[in-house]
Design an enzyme around this catalytic site. Structure first.
Site, PDB file in Angstrom:
ATOM      1  N   GLU A  61     -18.761  -9.334  27.441  1.00 37.74           N
ATOM      2  CA  GLU A  61     -18.221  -7.917  26.965  1.00 37.74           C
ATOM      3  C   GLU A  61     -17.031  -7.454  27.909  1.00 37.74           C
ATOM      4  O   GLU A  61     -17.269  -7.451  29.331  1.00 37.74           O
ATOM      5  CB  GLU A  61     -19.351  -7.103  26.805  1.00 37.74           C
ATOM      6  CG  GLU A  61     -18.688  -5.837  26.238  1.00 37.74           C
ATOM      7  CD  GLU A  61     -20.234  -4.836  26.131  1.00 37.74           C
ATOM      8  OE1 GLU A  61     -19.916  -3.780  25.321  1.00 37.74           O
ATOM      9  OE2 GLU A  61     -21.188  -4.916  26.869  1.00 37.74           O
ATOM     10  N   LYS A  66     -16.222  -2.307  18.786  1.00 35.82           N
ATOM     11  CA  LYS A  66     -17.566  -1.775  19.024  1.00 35.82           C
ATOM     12  C   LYS A  66     -17.760  -0.657  18.223  1.00 35.82           C
ATOM     13  O   LYS A  66     -17.307   0.376  18.608  1.00 35.82           O
ATOM     14  CB  LYS A  66     -18.092  -1.799  20.435  1.00 35.82           C
ATOM     15  CG  LYS A  66     -19.584  -1.482  20.706  1.00 35.82           C
ATOM     16  CD  LYS A  66     -19.922  -1.486  22.408  1.00 35.82           C
ATOM     17  CE  LYS A  66     -21.389  -1.551  22.584  1.00 35.82           C
ATOM     18  NZ  LYS A  66     -21.591  -1.395  24.032  1.00 35.82           N
ATOM     19  N   CYS A  85     -22.946  -6.471  22.578  1.00 33.10           N
ATOM     20  CA  CYS A  85     -23.682  -5.612  23.371  1.00 33.10           C
ATOM     21  C   CYS A  85     -25.011  -5.244  22.513  1.00 33.10           C
ATOM     22  O   CYS A  85     -25.707  -5.894  21.572  1.00 33.10           O
ATOM     23  CB  CYS A  85     -23.504  -4.518  24.398  1.00 33.10           C
ATOM     24  SG  CYS A  85     -24.480  -4.007  25.892  1.00 33.10           S
TER      25      CYS A  85
END
Length: 347
Positions: free
Chosen positions: A45, A127, A161
């Site tokens: 990430e 995200k 994540c």
């Protein structure tokens, strides 16, 4: 004959000091993985230029300089970084997933970029909800990123994540018949608890969605940890949390994971295991009841402005003659708004 895909997950040590240092390491790792026969290579990430570890241990009052430095070194899409990775994917004939800090004018985003084996960028997703301290650093993505795309290695989807914690996020990809799920986390964060949580998440997603999961995390040296914070109490929060792993559709590790140091994890994915698992449990097929429980997905890209004309007006003030609106703009059509609602509007 069963189809096999060779996948690689890279546990990478990012360069915290040199703007292009991590990109060079990424390109080198793509070549190293390809030399081992990898057809798919997954990186951690926001590893380019680096995950904002400083935001986890520094209060907002003192983190301004580091935040500005991240802006200066962040990735513009398209740009030199995407060109370099695209060339590496094309040269080596591999599918590449890379996490970057993306800069879009005045905002940063946690962005996942996926290149196909011909070097074309086939997915760019942000995200949707930055986690805890990350909300001081990154903006939010939208539902358009919940996509599963066809690639040289199969149908691929991705979450970043703690997006993997959310069952609705996972189901949005499962419903598109995801074959290989790409997950990545920062690594070197929160300690063993984080590593245990990551392992639980990816093993569950694999068994739940009957897909392979390829997961990558980053790793920091003790010198790097010391450079982020002088407080040993805070530095404890910058160790552990590494779980670079490849999981089968039955929820099992295909090969032992990497939990510390750098390395490239390589494994062959027997794609027939997807059908073997779905024969018993297909979460979006014979084991679902969509008339009882289903998911509403708003995948409309959001935008700060919704125009009622196909092109901007020539000036800020324009006088329209009677009837010109109907002639120039056409009939009423639904307009998507940032909140997901639809309303009749001139377009």
């Amino acid at each position: 004959m069963a189809r096999t895909v060779r996948a690689a997950a890279v546990q990478l040590n990012p360069d915290l000091d040199t703007p292009n240092g991590t990109v060079d390491r990424v390109v080198a790792a793509i070549g190293d993985a390809a030399a081992q026969g990898a057809e798919l290579v997954v990186f951690p990430e926001t590893v380019v230029p680096y995950y904002p570890y400083f935001s986890f241990v520094q209060p907002p009052m003192t983190s301004g300089a580091e935040h500005m430095r991240l802006y200066e070194n962040a990735v513009v899409v398209p740009g030199p970084v995407t060109d370099a990775v695209s060339a590496a994917a094309r040269t080596n004939g591999v599918v590449v997933m890379l996490g970057v800090n993306e800069r879009d004018h005045g905002s940063l985003y946690c962005t996942q970029l996926l290149w196909d084996a011909d070097g074309s960028l086939v997915l760019k997703r942000r995200k949707t909800v930055p986690t805890f301290h990350e909300r001081m650093i990154w903006g939010r993505g939208d539902g358009s990123g919940f996509q599963v795309v066809d690639t040289a290695v199969g149908r691929v989807g991705a979450l970043a994540c703690w997006e993997n914690f959310n069952p609705l996020n996972r189901y949005a990809l499962q419903a598109q018949h995801e074959e290989i799920h790409l997950a990545h986390f920062p690594g070197s964060l929160v300690g063993q608890l984080f590593a245990d949580q990551v392992e639980t998440l990816i093993r569950h997603h694999a068994a739940e969605g009957a897909s392979f999961v390829v997961c990558a995390t980053a790793w920091l040296t003790e010198e790097q940890i010391a450079s982020i914070s002088p407080d040993e109490g805070l530095r404890r929060g910058l160790r552990g949390g590494c779980m670079t792993a490849i999981i089968s559709p039955e929820g099992q590790h295909v090969v032992p994971p990497i939990t510390e140091g750098e390395g490239i994890l390589v494994a062959d994915l027997d794609m027939s295991l997807i059908t073997k698992r779905k024969r018993m449990f297909d979460s979006v097929g014979h084991y679902s009841r969509p008339e009882l429980v289903s998911l509403l997905l708003n995948d409309t890209p959001t935008a700060p402005v919704h125009r009622t004309h196909p092109v901007p007006k020539a000036s800020a003030v324009e006088i329209e003659t009677p009837g010109s609106a109907e002639t120039d703009t056409g009939p009423l059509t639904p307009e998507h708004h940032a909140n997901g609602s639809r309303q009749g509007a001139q377009v």
